[in-house]
Design a protein around this motif. Structure first.
Motif, PDB file in Angstrom:
ATOM      1  N   GLU A   6      13.935   8.898   8.903  1.00  0.00           N
ATOM      2  CA  GLU A   6      13.015   8.246   7.969  1.00  0.00           C
ATOM      3  C   GLU A   6      12.734   9.156   6.778  1.00  0.00           C
ATOM      4  OE1 GLU A   6      11.465   7.273  12.228  1.00  0.00           O
ATOM      5  OE2 GLU A   6      12.233   9.019  11.125  1.00  0.00           O
ATOM      6  N   SER A   7      12.404   8.523   5.654  1.00  0.00           N
ATOM      7  CA  SER A   7      11.987   9.258   4.468  1.00  0.00           C
ATOM      8  C   SER A   7      11.112   8.343   3.627  1.00  0.00           C
ATOM      9  CB  SER A   7      13.205   9.733   3.660  1.00  0.00           C
ATOM     10  OG  SER A   7      13.962   8.623   3.214  1.00  0.00           O
ATOM     11  N   GLY A   8      10.466   8.946   2.620  1.00  0.00           N
ATOM     12  CA  GLY A   8       9.684   8.151   1.688  1.00  0.00           C
ATOM     13  C   GLY A   8       8.188   8.189   1.913  1.00  0.00           C
ATOM     14  N   GLY A   9       7.752   8.863   2.965  1.00  0.00           N
ATOM     15  CA  GLY A   9       6.318   8.958   3.192  1.00  0.00           C
ATOM     16  C   GLY A   9       5.658   9.868   2.169  1.00  0.00           C
ATOM     17  N   GLY A  10       4.332   9.881   2.187  1.00  0.00           N
ATOM     18  CA  GLY A  10       3.601  10.734   1.273  1.00  0.00           C
ATOM     19  C   GLY A  10       2.151  10.333   1.183  1.00  0.00           C
ATOM     20  N   LEU A  11       1.495  10.848   0.145  1.00  0.00           N
ATOM     21  CA  LEU A  11       0.078  10.568  -0.099  1.00  0.00           C
ATOM     22  C   LEU A  11      -0.036   9.572  -1.241  1.00  0.00           C
ATOM     23  CD1 LEU A  11      -2.953  11.249   0.276  1.00  0.00           C
ATOM     24  CD2 LEU A  11      -2.600  13.133  -1.354  1.00  0.00           C
ATOM     25  N   VAL A  12      -0.829   8.542  -1.034  1.00  0.00           N
ATOM     26  CA  VAL A  12      -1.006   7.513  -2.051  1.00  0.00           C
ATOM     27  C   VAL A  12      -2.451   7.038  -2.010  1.00  0.00           C
ATOM     28  CG1 VAL A  12      -0.310   5.636  -0.489  1.00  0.00           C
ATOM     29  CG2 VAL A  12      -0.030   5.359  -2.967  1.00  0.00           C
ATOM     30  N   GLN A  13      -2.949   6.593  -3.149  1.00  0.00           N
ATOM     31  CA  GLN A  13      -4.305   6.065  -3.199  1.00  0.00           C
ATOM     32  C   GLN A  13      -4.341   4.636  -2.670  1.00  0.00           C
ATOM     33  OE1 GLN A  13      -5.690   6.574  -7.261  1.00  0.00           O
ATOM     34  NE2 GLN A  13      -6.699   8.487  -6.713  1.00  0.00           N
ATOM     35  N   ALA A  14      -5.494   4.245  -2.201  1.00  0.00           N
ATOM     36  CA  ALA A  14      -5.675   2.873  -1.733  1.00  0.00           C
ATOM     37  C   ALA A  14      -5.304   1.892  -2.852  1.00  0.00           C
ATOM     38  CB  ALA A  14      -7.114   2.648  -1.302  1.00  0.00           C
ATOM     39  N   GLY A  15      -4.593   0.847  -2.474  1.00  0.00           N
ATOM     40  CA  GLY A  15      -4.113  -0.123  -3.439  1.00  0.00           C
ATOM     41  C   GLY A  15      -2.719   0.171  -3.958  1.00  0.00           C
ATOM     42  N   GLY A  16      -2.221   1.355  -3.671  1.00  0.00           N
ATOM     43  CA  GLY A  16      -0.905   1.750  -4.138  1.00  0.00           C
ATOM     44  C   GLY A  16       0.213   1.263  -3.234  1.00  0.00           C
ATOM     45  N   SER A  17       1.431   1.699  -3.563  1.00  0.00           N
ATOM     46  CA  SER A  17       2.623   1.258  -2.836  1.00  0.00           C
ATOM     47  C   SER A  17       3.492   2.452  -2.467  1.00  0.00           C
ATOM     48  CB  SER A  17       3.450   0.305  -3.717  1.00  0.00           C
ATOM     49  OG  SER A  17       2.723  -0.854  -4.039  1.00  0.00           O
ATOM     50  N   LEU A  18       4.239   2.265  -1.398  1.00  0.00           N
ATOM     51  CA  LEU A  18       5.266   3.217  -0.990  1.00  0.00           C
ATOM     52  C   LEU A  18       6.423   2.418  -0.408  1.00  0.00           C
ATOM     53  CD1 LEU A  18       3.437   6.121   0.927  1.00  0.00           C
ATOM     54  CD2 LEU A  18       4.691   6.319  -1.223  1.00  0.00           C
ATOM     55  N   ARG A  19       7.617   2.980  -0.506  1.00  0.00           N
ATOM     56  CA  ARG A  19       8.762   2.393   0.168  1.00  0.00           C
ATOM     57  C   ARG A  19       9.361   3.421   1.110  1.00  0.00           C
ATOM     58  NH1 ARG A  19      14.539  -0.040  -1.935  1.00  0.00           N
ATOM     59  NH2 ARG A  19      14.990   2.187  -2.249  1.00  0.00           N
ATOM     60  N   LEU A  20       9.365   3.092   2.373  1.00  0.00           N
ATOM     61  CA  LEU A  20       9.984   3.944   3.372  1.00  0.00           C
ATOM     62  C   LEU A  20      11.435   3.537   3.563  1.00  0.00           C
ATOM     63  CD1 LEU A  20       7.191   4.047   6.106  1.00  0.00           C
ATOM     64  CD2 LEU A  20       7.450   5.462   4.057  1.00  0.00           C
ATOM     65  N   SER A  21      12.267   4.524   3.852  1.00  0.00           N
ATOM     66  CA  SER A  21      13.677   4.280   4.144  1.00  0.00           C
ATOM     67  C   SER A  21      14.011   4.870   5.503  1.00  0.00           C
ATOM     68  CB  SER A  21      14.568   4.921   3.077  1.00  0.00           C
ATOM     69  OG  SER A  21      14.304   4.412   1.799  1.00  0.00           O
ATOM     70  N   LEU A  86      -1.807  -0.800  -0.145  1.00  0.00           N
ATOM     71  CA  LEU A  86      -2.081   0.083   0.993  1.00  0.00           C
ATOM     72  C   LEU A  86      -3.568   0.335   1.161  1.00  0.00           C
ATOM     73  CD1 LEU A  86       0.920   2.481   0.567  1.00  0.00           C
ATOM     74  CD2 LEU A  86       0.363   1.261   2.656  1.00  0.00           C
ATOM     75  N   LYS A  87      -3.960   0.482   2.415  1.00  0.00           N
ATOM     76  CA  LYS A  87      -5.351   0.711   2.779  1.00  0.00           C
ATOM     77  C   LYS A  87      -5.452   2.031   3.560  1.00  0.00           C
ATOM     78  CE  LYS A  87      -5.872  -4.279   3.551  1.00  0.00           C
ATOM     79  NZ  LYS A  87      -6.241  -5.318   4.547  1.00  0.00           N
ATOM     80  N   PRO A  88      -6.619   2.648   3.569  1.00  0.00           N
ATOM     81  CA  PRO A  88      -6.767   3.886   4.352  1.00  0.00           C
ATOM     82  C   PRO A  88      -6.387   3.703   5.816  1.00  0.00           C
ATOM     83  CG  PRO A  88      -8.608   3.648   2.848  1.00  0.00           C
ATOM     84  CD  PRO A  88      -7.817   2.376   2.741  1.00  0.00           C
ATOM     85  N   GLU A  89      -6.601   2.526   6.357  1.00  0.00           N
ATOM     86  CA  GLU A  89      -6.251   2.287   7.764  1.00  0.00           C
ATOM     87  C   GLU A  89      -4.749   2.190   7.999  1.00  0.00           C
ATOM     88  OE1 GLU A  89      -8.448   0.572   5.892  1.00  0.00           O
ATOM     89  OE2 GLU A  89      -8.419  -1.575   6.392  1.00  0.00           O
ATOM     90  N   ASP A  90      -3.954   2.199   6.934  1.00  0.00           N
ATOM     91  CA  ASP A  90      -2.499   2.260   7.081  1.00  0.00           C
ATOM     92  C   ASP A  90      -2.013   3.688   7.292  1.00  0.00           C
ATOM     93  OD1 ASP A  90      -2.293  -0.237   4.522  1.00  0.00           O
ATOM     94  OD2 ASP A  90      -2.036  -0.547   6.684  1.00  0.00           O
ATOM     95  N   THR A  91      -2.910   4.652   7.187  1.00  0.00           N
ATOM     96  CA  THR A  91      -2.539   6.043   7.396  1.00  0.00           C
ATOM     97  C   THR A  91      -2.016   6.257   8.807  1.00  0.00           C
ATOM     98  OG1 THR A  91      -4.131   6.879   5.782  1.00  0.00           O
ATOM     99  CG2 THR A  91      -3.435   8.402   7.511  1.00  0.00           C
TER     100      THR A  91
END
Length: 127
Positions: A6-21, A86-91
């Motif tokens: 897996e890759s693509g994780g990181g730190l993001v603010q609530a409401g933001g987006s990430l794409r994991l691979s 994204l929400k904090p509970e997605d951490t």
């Protein structure tokens, strides 16, 4: 044998987006159903999304429905998880997994039917 990375994780603010691979190696990914799971601190690992061999075999946990999208590119041996709003509970640490048998249990995220697992990637959502 299939190795998943897996890759693509990181730190993001609530409401933001990430794409994991998740890159599959060892055997062609097209033979497998692919899923994403996550584990938050102090909690058990939970199902997030699953994708069979075609787009009409896709299933999501209620907590991520309409925000997350699972997709796959068999030519690249890669499965993706697009995460929006994204929400904090997605951490959590997010894991991808591969299953040889695609059926009801696979789509519902029964971990027992998944044969191979990655090491995980950390996603942290700040409020």
């Amino acid at each position: 044998q299939v190795q998943l990375t897996e890759s693509g994780g990181g730190l993001v603010q609530a409401g933001g987006s990430l794409r994991l691979s998740c890159l599959a190696s060892g055997r062609t990914m097209s033979r497998y159903g692919m899923g994403w799971f996550r584990q938050a601190p102090g909690k058990e690992r939970e199902f997030v999304a699953a994708r069979g061999w075609s787009a009409d075999t896709t299933y999501y946990a209620d907590s991520v429905k309409d925000r997350f999208t699972i997709s796959r590119d068999n030519a690249k041996n890669t499965v993706y998880l697009q995460m929006n709003s994204l929400k904090p509970e997605d951490t959590a640490v997010y894991y991808c997994a591969a299953a040889r048998i695609v059926g009801y249990s696979f789509l519902k995220g029964d971990e027992k039917v998944y044969d191979y697992w990655g090491q995980g990637t950390q996603v942290t959502v700040s409020s």
